[in-house]
Structure formats: structure tokens, C-alpha cells
Design a protein around this motif. Structure first.
Motif, mmCIF file in Angstrom:
data_model
loop_
_atom_site.group_PDB
_atom_site.id
_atom_site.type_symbol
_atom_site.label_atom_id
_atom_site.label_comp_id
_atom_site.label_asym_id
_atom_site.label_seq_id
_atom_site.Cartn_x
_atom_site.Cartn_y
_atom_site.Cartn_z
ATOM 1 N N HIS A 54 1.005 -0.984 10.926
ATOM 2 C CA HIS A 54 -0.251 -0.705 11.741
ATOM 3 C C HIS A 54 -1.403 -1.378 10.927
ATOM 4 O O HIS A 54 -2.300 -1.976 11.527
ATOM 5 C CB HIS A 54 -0.541 0.838 11.802
ATOM 6 C CG HIS A 54 -2.072 1.297 12.267
ATOM 7 N ND1 HIS A 54 -2.152 1.115 13.433
ATOM 8 C CD2 HIS A 54 -2.879 1.636 11.436
ATOM 9 C CE1 HIS A 54 -3.464 1.547 13.612
ATOM 10 N NE2 HIS A 54 -4.109 1.685 12.515
ATOM 11 N N ALA A 55 -1.436 -1.325 9.692
ATOM 12 C CA ALA A 55 -2.452 -1.961 9.145
ATOM 13 C C ALA A 55 -2.153 -3.572 9.366
ATOM 14 O O ALA A 55 -3.460 -4.286 9.292
ATOM 15 C CB ALA A 55 -2.430 -1.787 7.392
ATOM 16 N N TRP B 232 -4.193 -6.261 -1.380
ATOM 17 C CA TRP B 232 -4.250 -7.056 -0.104
ATOM 18 C C TRP B 232 -4.436 -8.498 -0.213
ATOM 19 O O TRP B 232 -5.164 -8.796 -1.344
ATOM 20 C CB TRP B 232 -4.982 -6.537 0.807
ATOM 21 C CG TRP B 232 -4.678 -5.219 1.347
ATOM 22 C CD1 TRP B 232 -4.890 -3.903 0.707
ATOM 23 C CD2 TRP B 232 -3.810 -4.897 2.486
ATOM 24 N NE1 TRP B 232 -4.649 -2.990 1.557
ATOM 25 C CE2 TRP B 232 -3.584 -3.241 2.508
ATOM 26 C CE3 TRP B 232 -3.279 -5.448 3.349
ATOM 27 C CZ2 TRP B 232 -2.913 -2.765 3.528
ATOM 28 C CZ3 TRP B 232 -2.550 -4.891 4.495
ATOM 29 C CH2 TRP B 232 -2.500 -3.619 4.458
ATOM 30 N N ASP C 244 8.586 -0.381 10.024
ATOM 31 C CA ASP C 244 7.385 0.124 8.995
ATOM 32 C C ASP C 244 8.208 0.191 7.733
ATOM 33 O O ASP C 244 9.243 0.015 7.167
ATOM 34 C CB ASP C 244 6.910 1.481 9.218
ATOM 35 C CG ASP C 244 5.406 1.222 9.010
ATOM 36 O OD1 ASP C 244 5.009 0.404 8.437
ATOM 37 O OD2 ASP C 244 4.843 2.150 10.039
ATOM 38 N N ASN D 164 -6.517 1.728 -0.831
ATOM 39 C CA ASN D 164 -5.445 1.394 -0.034
ATOM 40 C C ASN D 164 -4.641 0.146 -0.439
ATOM 41 O O ASN D 164 -3.803 -0.464 0.384
ATOM 42 C CB ASN D 164 -5.839 0.876 1.136
ATOM 43 C CG ASN D 164 -6.593 2.023 1.856
ATOM 44 O OD1 ASN D 164 -6.166 3.041 1.994
ATOM 45 N ND2 ASN D 164 -7.858 1.783 2.705
ATOM 46 N N ASP E 252 -12.449 -3.632 6.132
ATOM 47 C CA ASP E 252 -12.182 -2.246 6.199
ATOM 48 C C ASP E 252 -11.331 -1.515 5.132
ATOM 49 O O ASP E 252 -11.103 -0.320 5.518
ATOM 50 C CB ASP E 252 -11.785 -1.854 7.629
ATOM 51 C CG ASP E 252 -12.926 -2.443 8.546
ATOM 52 O OD1 ASP E 252 -14.013 -2.652 8.221
ATOM 53 O OD2 ASP E 252 -12.504 -2.611 9.952
ATOM 54 N N ARG E 253 -10.680 -2.208 4.450
ATOM 55 C CA ARG E 253 -9.135 -1.771 3.914
ATOM 56 C C ARG E 253 -9.583 -1.810 2.264
ATOM 57 O O ARG E 253 -8.810 -0.867 1.584
ATOM 58 C CB ARG E 253 -8.410 -2.801 4.098
ATOM 59 C CG ARG E 253 -6.897 -1.960 4.174
ATOM 60 C CD ARG E 253 -5.980 -2.902 5.107
ATOM 61 N NE ARG E 253 -6.384 -2.907 6.398
ATOM 62 C CZ ARG E 253 -6.063 -1.688 7.198
ATOM 63 N NH1 ARG E 253 -5.662 -0.721 6.705
ATOM 64 N NH2 ARG E 253 -6.481 -1.844 8.575
ATOM 65 N N ASP F 277 -3.617 -4.438 12.598
ATOM 66 C CA ASP F 277 -5.141 -4.530 12.617
ATOM 67 C C ASP F 277 -5.830 -5.667 12.024
ATOM 68 O O ASP F 277 -6.648 -6.264 12.594
ATOM 69 C CB ASP F 277 -5.496 -3.227 11.608
ATOM 70 C CG ASP F 277 -6.871 -2.876 11.751
ATOM 71 O OD1 ASP F 277 -7.803 -2.784 12.716
ATOM 72 O OD2 ASP F 277 -7.587 -3.077 10.727
ATOM 73 N N GLY F 278 -5.042 -5.947 10.925
ATOM 74 C CA GLY F 278 -5.614 -7.151 10.100
ATOM 75 C C GLY F 278 -5.440 -8.569 11.104
ATOM 76 O O GLY F 278 -6.375 -9.261 11.259
ATOM 77 N N MET G 186 2.667 0.376 6.742
ATOM 78 C CA MET G 186 2.164 -0.992 6.656
ATOM 79 C C MET G 186 1.965 -1.622 7.995
ATOM 80 O O MET G 186 1.031 -2.635 8.295
ATOM 81 C CB MET G 186 3.446 -1.697 5.993
ATOM 82 C CG MET G 186 3.083 -2.931 5.063
ATOM 83 S SD MET G 186 1.005 -2.837 4.960
ATOM 84 C CE MET G 186 0.841 -3.541 3.342
ATOM 85 N N ASN H 72 0.676 -1.289 0.048
ATOM 86 C CA ASN H 72 -0.052 -0.040 -0.104
ATOM 87 C C ASN H 72 0.841 1.194 0.083
ATOM 88 O O ASN H 72 0.371 2.224 0.100
ATOM 89 C CB ASN H 72 -0.956 -0.174 1.217
ATOM 90 C CG ASN H 72 -0.261 0.304 2.404
ATOM 91 O OD1 ASN H 72 0.892 0.206 2.561
ATOM 92 N ND2 ASN H 72 -0.996 0.550 3.417
#
Ligand code: F6R
Length: 596
Positions: free
Chosen positions: A15-16, A187, A63, A184, A197-198, A19-20, A13, A9
Motif C-alpha cells: 500500500h505504501a 525509506w 505484501d 514508519n 507523508d511517511r 502511494d509513493g 509495504m 517498515n
């Protein structure tokens, strides 16, 4: 079993990925890790739930613009930082879900070729194989394909190469993967819940597919290497995977959601065509695992007594251990919450190979089982996050009952009045379940008596034995107390030897021809000092054999067993919470069991 998420993205990365991973945690939660690529590959891994990984990232930030991540359910090697994924070798980082069955043989070959290993995992051979294949040609996709040709098993992987900051390559070899695209980036994940959500659109990729993810493009190659398109669909409204403050945890919420789950399942099945193979069948082979298998035990009564079709029941992992005889006029029903259970999918392969038509009763419409079976008969419980099946179990029962009743009607084996009566009872099931919620306080009291026991027995006859088995499974999963179910009549043939002072024995007894016999069996264990609990319907029945009686609403013997199960869900739930255990994530378990 194990969850994978990876994405391209362009920024932030870590943080995403965290979350996943949180959304995938129900698939395994003994350790977690990420690899992100910025200037170089940075790997962070931690034992325990994703929270631990997040804490580590606060201390040691990492990151990048692309990354891969994994939450683990250990297969090879204990939960430890070194065994956590991703595994990296020479600039190739890999996360894997599944099992590489010939990993030991590959490890030996690689060691002989000069490779050395850090972990005990099967996964670590993968980056080594890819690096070896890259030496032959520098194309990552071909190297992955050649490495895969050397591996056996059902698995899926996501691969990151330090030489390419815009590409993740992913391979589906039997463990589900969904890909997603949107503003985004691109994925991939084991389950769409991690992506909703992405991304704006989602597609499931097929076994053998390689997907090449770049920020603005996703290319899919099938097993022959041909570029293909898979069916993209807009993401459905995301269902929360964080427990609401109204409930202490997901499991409690899901118990409460059962009336809605039943009503929605009934509504969604109302206009569905009946699979013809069932109407024409002389024999039905039901296949499932765990709770889904116990739902299958309940199904047997419905099909045999109403539709007059012989039913054979098999635990999915056992199906291949016996020859498949007389498949003529056989139809199979495979029951699964996730639709991804490796044992059940292996059973589907076998049934397909024997030309047996298949009906999948599944809660996840996008799952392999739902997509691959000849007919899909959905349960509509909504996403279940608590690892122990609750609302999906009652929905399976509902779907099965509805299916059997309609097959019985089509075959003319049940009278209209009887069918109408049973259908009305099914339609009343949501309110009957709601009614059982009144017995929660009593279940909590009984839980306080059994929580210190080392062992617990559950008894029942016929369909009541199926609910006893589900009750025992719920108790052992949630409280770690050893619990076994026996057909009540079998107790005297050996198991009664374990009865000692205070041993809890819980009997399920619906009204009907077996009631008195089960009560006698309960009296026999009480006479030997057991603490006895009877679960039965409300009414006149007095029972000296029971120290405690949990009474559920009046119901026919076809419906009563499912009401007993709801009462036992409360018992297991409160035993677990009084012991201070994690009800949603019991030790050693995972929600989606994608290894055989
Ligand atoms: C029990 C439980 C498991 C599953 C079993 C099959 O609470 O959840 O026993 O029933 O692993 O899973 P599915 O139904 O997804 O095939």
C-alpha cells in the motif's frame, strides 16, 4: 525519468509503495511494478499508469515487510509487463532510474557466462551482475559496489535480497536519491515528494554513496566505503500531488498559480546576494533544455541590452559537441525546473572541468544542480506536477529578469530611473498575468479551430521568437499537433513552402521596432491561405493580416513576450482538453529527464 521508491517498515509495504509511486508518476508512467519480501519475493508489474498496478494487486495481492517499486519511462525496450521493473534474478530484485550505457556489452559477457535474460531492458543486467559478484563474496554491499564498477552511466538503484528481510541497499550513481527516516521505518525515493507523508527527516545522498536501510537504522557509505553522515532536514509541509476538485487537472491549476509563483519568486530573491562572477563576466554562457532553454533565450535580451554582457546560448546536450573556447571571464547560467536534467548536469560537469563559475536557476532547492553550482538563484513556483512547464517557466523568466536587472545596476550600465521602471513592471507582472486570464474564452475558441490541424507554425522576432518557440513546444507537447517556431523573417527562406489553405500560423508581436515587419510576414502567409492569429498588446493597432487577435495587457518589449506565452499556454491547454488528451501526462514525456 523513472521513479524509484523503496522502504523497510515491517508491514503493509504494498500500500505504501503504491502511494509513493502515485507521487512519482510524473517522472514516467508507461508501466509500474513492485517487489515485496515476506516469506518470499513477490513481484507485480503492470503496463500503464499506477492505477493498473493497483488493480492487479487487488486480483493478486502481495505484501511484505520490505519492498522496492518503480514507475517507468521506457529507454530500452517498449512499455510491457516483461520490461517493467523490478527485475529479479536468483533472489536479487532491482529497480533502476537512469541508463546503463554499456548494458549490451555486459549482457554479452553474462550470456557467455551462462546467464539468460527475459527482458530487453538495460536494467536486467544489474541483478545478474550482483548475483555473479555475490558468488565471490556473500556481502551484498561489496557485490553491489563491484557490480557498479562494471557499469557505465548515470543511474540509481534500490536492491532487495530475498535472504535479508530487514535490508534495502541503494546506490546513487548520478541520478538523485533522497532517504527518509521516521516512525514508519527507513525509506528511499527519487524525489522527496514520495516520502514527505511517511517520514520526519530527509537527506539527499551524494553521487557514489551507498545507503543501507534497516527499519531502525540507516548507514551511508561514501564512494570510498567510509561511513558518512549526510545533512538531515525535517520534512517540509507536503504539497498535494493530487489535483484539487476546483481545477480539472494539475496543469490548469498551475496556469492559475502563475501570479503567485511570480510574486513569491520576486520576494525570495529580494535579499539574495548577486553572484559576483556575473558582474565580472565579459561573456555569459546560458545552458538549458526545452522550456528552460526558451527562458534562456528571453534572458539573453535582458543581459545584453541592460547589463551589456555578451550572451551565448546552448542547448545543454549540445554543449559538449563543440570545443569550449575563451572561457576566460566567462560565467555560466544553467536553467532548470527540476535541477535533475541529465543533459544540464553533464553540462555542469563540463563547465566545472573548464573552471567556469556557474549559477543555477532552479526550482527544486534539494536538486543536484542547485546544490552543486557555485551559486543558486532560486525560482519559487512551488512543485509543478503537470509535465508541461507553465508556472515554472514564468518563474524562470522572473528570476532571470531580476538577476539581469541587478547585475546591470551593479555594473552601472542602466540608469536608476530605467531600473526602477522595469522593476515596477516586474512587480506588476502577477496582475498582468491575471489580466490575461480574461482571454481564456478566446483561446478556447481558437483551439476549436486548430485542434484538427496536422501542423501549426509560430512566428516571432527577437524575444518574440523565444515566446513563439515556447508556444510551439506547449502545443506539440499537450496536443501532439506538429508545431514549429520560426524567426518571422526566416519564413520566406524556405518554410513558407508549407503554407497551405487553413494552416494555422500564430505570430507573437510585441510593440517595438520589429512589430511592422512581423505583421508583414503574417500578411504574406495569410495571402497564401493560412489561418492567422496575432498575439500582441492591447491598443490601437489594427491588423488586417490576422484572422484572430489575442490581446494581452500593455507592457514594455522586455515583459510582453512572457505575457504572450501565458496566452499560448491557454491555447495549448484547450486544444489538448478538446482532443480529450491527458493534459497532465502527455504521451512519451516525463517531468524529470534524468537520461542523456
Ligand atoms: C516543456 C518541458 C521540458 C523541460 C525540459 C528541461 O514543457 O517541461 O521541455 O523544460 O525537459 O527540464 P528542466 O527544466 O527540469 O531542466
Amino acid at each position: 525519468m523513472c521513479g524509484i521508491i523503496a522502504g523497510v517498515n515491517g508491514s503493509f509495504m504494498a500500500h505504501a509503495l503504491i502511494d509513493g509511486l502515485r507521487k512519482l508518476e510524473y517522472r514516467g508512467y508507461d508501466s509500474a511494478g513492485i517487489a515485496v519480501l515476506g516469506e518470499r519475493i513477490k513481484v507485480r508489474r503492470a503496463v500503464g499508469p499506477v492505477d493498473q498496478l493497483e488493480l492487479l494487486l487487488r486480483d493478486r495481492p502481495a505484501d511484505g515487510s520490505i519492498g522496492i517499486a518503480h514507475t517507468r519511462w521506457a529507454t530500452h525496450g517498449k512499455p510491457s509487463e516483461i520490461n517493467a521493473h523490478p527485475h529479479v534474478h536468483d533472489g536479487i530484485a532491482v529497480v533502476q532510474n537512469g541508463i546503463i550505457e554499456n548494458h549490451q556489452e555486459l549482457r554479452r559477457e553474462l550470456i557467455a557466462a551462462g546467464h539468460s535474460f527475459l527482458s530487453e531492458t538495460d536494467t536486467e543486467v544489474i541483478p545478474h551482475l550482483i548475483v555473479e559478484e555475490l558468488a565471490r563474496s556473500s556481502d551484498l554491499v561489496s557485490a553491489i559496489r563491484r557490480a557498479a564498477a562494471r557499469m557505465r552511466g548515470r543511474y540509481s538503484i534500490a536492491v532487495l535480497d530475498k535472504r535479508d528481510r530487514d535490508t534495502i541497499v541503494t546506490l546513487h550513481m548520478g541520478s538523485s536519491l533522497v532517504i527518509g527516516r521516521g516512525n514508519n521505518g527507513a525509506w528511499v525515493a527519487s524525489d522527496d515528494v514520495a516520502l514527505t507523508d511517511r517520514v520526519t527527516d530527509i537527506a539527499s545522498i551524494e553521487e557514489g554513496d551507498i545507503a543501507i536501510l534497516k527499519r531502525s537504522e540507516i548507514k551511508i557509505l561514501d564512494k570510498k566505503g567510509t561511513v558518512v553522515d549526510r545533512e538531515w532536514a525535517p520534512v517540509e509541509e507536503s504539497q498535494s500531488t493530487t489535483a484539487s476538485t476546483e481545477w480539472p487537472d494539475h496543469t490548469r491549476r498551475e496556469i492559475d498559480e502563475q501570479p503567485t509563483a511570480v510574486a513569491t519568486t520576486l520576494r525570495n530573491l529580494a535579499n539574495l546576494d548577486i553572484p559576483e562572477c556575473l558582474v565580472n563576466a565579459d561573456r555569459i554562457q546560458i545552458v538549458a533544455c526545452g522550456s528552460s532553454y526558451y527562458a534562456g533565450m528571453l534572458a539573453r535580451r535582458w543581459f545584453e541590452e541592460l547589463a551589456h554582457i555578451r550572451v551565448d546560448l546552448e542547448i545543454a546536450s549540445e554543449l559538449s559537441t563543440r570545443p569550449m573556447l575563451d572561457t576566460d571571464k566567462t560565467a555560466a547560467i544553467l536553467i532548470s525546473q527540476s535541477g535533475e536534467t541529465a543533459d544540464t548536469i553533464a553540462a555542469l560537469d563540463l563547465l566545472e572541468a573548464n573552471s567556469v563559475p556557474t549559477v543555477a536557476i532552479v526550482n527544486v532547492a534539494r536538486s543536484q544542480l542547485a546544490r552543486r553550482a557555485d551559486y543558486f538563484w532560486p525560482t519559487s513556483a512551488g512543485r509543478e506536477i503537470g509535465v508541461a512547464a507553465t508556472k515554472t517557466f514564468v518563474s524562470q523568466f522572473t528570476a532571470i529578469a531580476q538577476l539581469a536587472l541587478r547585475v546591470a545596476r551593479l555594473k552601472g550600465e542602466v540608469s536608476i530611473s530605467r531600473a526602477v521602471e522595469l522593476q515596477a513592471e516586474l512587480c506588476r507582472l502577477p496582475s498582468s498575468i491575471r489580466n490575461i486570464f480574461g482571454c481564456e474564452a478566446q483561446a478556447r475558441d481558437i483551439a476549436s479551430r486548430i485542434k484538427t490541424s496536422e501542423s501549426c507554425l509560430f512566428l516571432g522576432r527577437g524575444a518574440d521568437y523565444a515566446s513563439a518557440a515556447e508556444g510551439a513546444l506547449k502545443l506539440k507537447e499537450l496536443s501532439y499537433i506538429h508545431a514549429e517556431a520560426y524567426p518571422a523573417g526566416e519564413l520566406k527562406h524556405g518554410p513558407i513552402a508549407v503554407i497551405a489553405d487553413g494552416l494555422p500560423v500564430i505570430a507573437c508581436a510585441s510593440r517595438g521596432p520589429t512589430l511592422e515587419k512581423t505583421l508583414s510576414n503574417l500578411a504574406e502567409v495569410k495571402a497564401r491561405g493560412a489561418y492567422t492569429v496575432l498575439i500582441t498588446e492591447r491598443g490601437e493597432l489594427e491588423c488586417d493580416a490576422a484572422d484572430d487577435v489575442i490581446r494581452v495587457p500593455q507592457a514594455s518589449p522586455f515583459i510582453a513576450p512572457i505575457l504572450h506565452v501565458v496566452a499560448m499556454q491557454f491555447l495549448a491547454y484547450h486544444t489538448s482538453s478538446q482532443l480529450g488528451l491527458d493534459v497532465d501526462k502527455p504521451r512519451n514525456l516525463a517531468k524529470s529527464v534524468t537520461v542523456e
